[in-house]
Write a protein that holds these residues in place. Sequence first.
Motif, mmCIF file in Angstrom:
data_model
loop_
_atom_site.group_PDB
_atom_site.id
_atom_site.type_symbol
_atom_site.label_atom_id
_atom_site.label_comp_id
_atom_site.label_asym_id
_atom_site.label_seq_id
_atom_site.Cartn_x
_atom_site.Cartn_y
_atom_site.Cartn_z
ATOM 1 N N LEU A 160 9.941 6.178 6.491
ATOM 2 C CA LEU A 160 9.002 6.790 5.566
ATOM 3 C C LEU A 160 8.560 8.135 6.127
ATOM 4 N N LEU A 176 0.252 5.064 -1.547
ATOM 5 C CA LEU A 176 -0.507 5.797 -0.538
ATOM 6 C C LEU A 176 0.348 6.016 0.710
ATOM 7 N N GLY A 177 -0.236 6.623 1.744
ATOM 8 C CA GLY A 177 0.529 6.973 2.922
ATOM 9 C C GLY A 177 0.062 6.263 4.178
ATOM 10 N N LEU A 178 0.637 6.699 5.297
ATOM 11 C CA LEU A 178 0.299 6.084 6.578
ATOM 12 C C LEU A 178 -1.166 6.279 6.973
ATOM 13 N N SER A 212 -1.359 9.426 12.660
ATOM 14 C CA SER A 212 -0.970 9.007 11.308
ATOM 15 C C SER A 212 -0.664 10.201 10.418
ATOM 16 N N ASP A 245 5.830 3.247 12.942
ATOM 17 C CA ASP A 245 4.681 2.963 12.088
ATOM 18 C C ASP A 245 4.018 1.652 12.505
ATOM 19 N N GLU A 250 -3.762 6.220 5.097
ATOM 20 C CA GLU A 250 -4.529 5.196 4.378
ATOM 21 C C GLU A 250 -4.246 3.799 4.935
ATOM 22 N N ALA A 251 -2.987 3.546 5.312
ATOM 23 C CA ALA A 251 -2.649 2.251 5.897
ATOM 24 C C ALA A 251 -3.390 2.037 7.210
ATOM 25 N N HIS A 253 3.765 -6.055 6.081
ATOM 26 C CA HIS A 253 3.537 -4.746 5.468
ATOM 27 C C HIS A 253 4.786 -3.871 5.573
ATOM 28 N N LEU A 288 0.811 -1.214 0.000
ATOM 29 C CA LEU A 288 0.000 0.000 0.000
ATOM 30 C C LEU A 288 0.844 1.264 0.000
ATOM 31 N N ARG A 289 1.965 1.258 0.723
ATOM 32 C CA ARG A 289 2.765 2.491 0.864
ATOM 33 C C ARG A 289 4.024 2.490 0.000
#
Length: 311
Positions: free
Chosen positions: A172, A65-67, A242, A180, A69-70, A90, A54-55
Amino acid sequence: MDFRLTEDQRALRRGVRELLGRLFDREALREAVDTPVLDRGLWRELGDAGFFSLRLPEEEGGVGLGLPEAVLVFEEAGRVLLPGPLVATHLAAGAVPGAADGSVVVTSVDEGLVPWLDEADVVLGDVTGAVPVRSVDPLTPLHRVPGPGGAVGAGSLGPAGAPSVVPTRPALGGRLPATDGVLLTAAEQVGSAQATTDMAVSYARARSQFGQVVGGFQAVKHLCAGMLVRTELARAAVWAASVTGDAVEVAGAKLLADDAAVRNARDCLQVHGGMGFTWEADVHLHLKRAWVRAELRMPAARAEEAVAAGL
């Protein structure tokens, strides 16, 4: 700062909920409890759907996408009690070949514990001398590493047991991947807290006692209201952390999310009454998973110290 979800984020959440509803419904959950073996087919389907990538940047085959969205995705995973070392795999996407597409299962040493060690292809951390321990959660098999345990990303043990160095992905957005991981675990806890809130409200509306639904009793109303407040408070903290990426806010979010997941499961059990104590009810599965997650990736004692130091 506006923390409301964008239309794209709402669509992502809906899509993930529909995907998990198809791939891992309640029947699949109960089958997994009866046969606690990691479903490799499910893992690959998650990889194909972009769960682990995802990221990753789009030029690296990821979704880009970013954190924030995760966090939404992992909240949905927590809601259905999706099993497996989701966070570790992940975080390893882009650093461990095969992690991004779900063809490789990655786990890590975390607080001296290693979830799903026997099922993992790659282990981040030193697992020398790891021994199996009885896990309260039937869907989270655990091993314990003697002594302080290995640091995440320090090394790996493949299926042959030969140690090798595994490069860790750079931080990130200026955040450490370990931080994260704490936040994504907190997001899973929020999803579980929401699920038990929904379960309690649904049962309170359907179950009758003394000629009326139990949801009409003030004590039950208070329990459900308290569950809702804890869930929303924890969700707000997780979503905010986030966006800001602040380490102290992440620690505070984990504290609130752990509290919401554990206490909501307990209150959900009380709303269910005697039914809540049976194996057939799903309440105990949420409580047991919440207990295990609370001991992984920054337990309360360390989170409290981090928040206190920040204050």
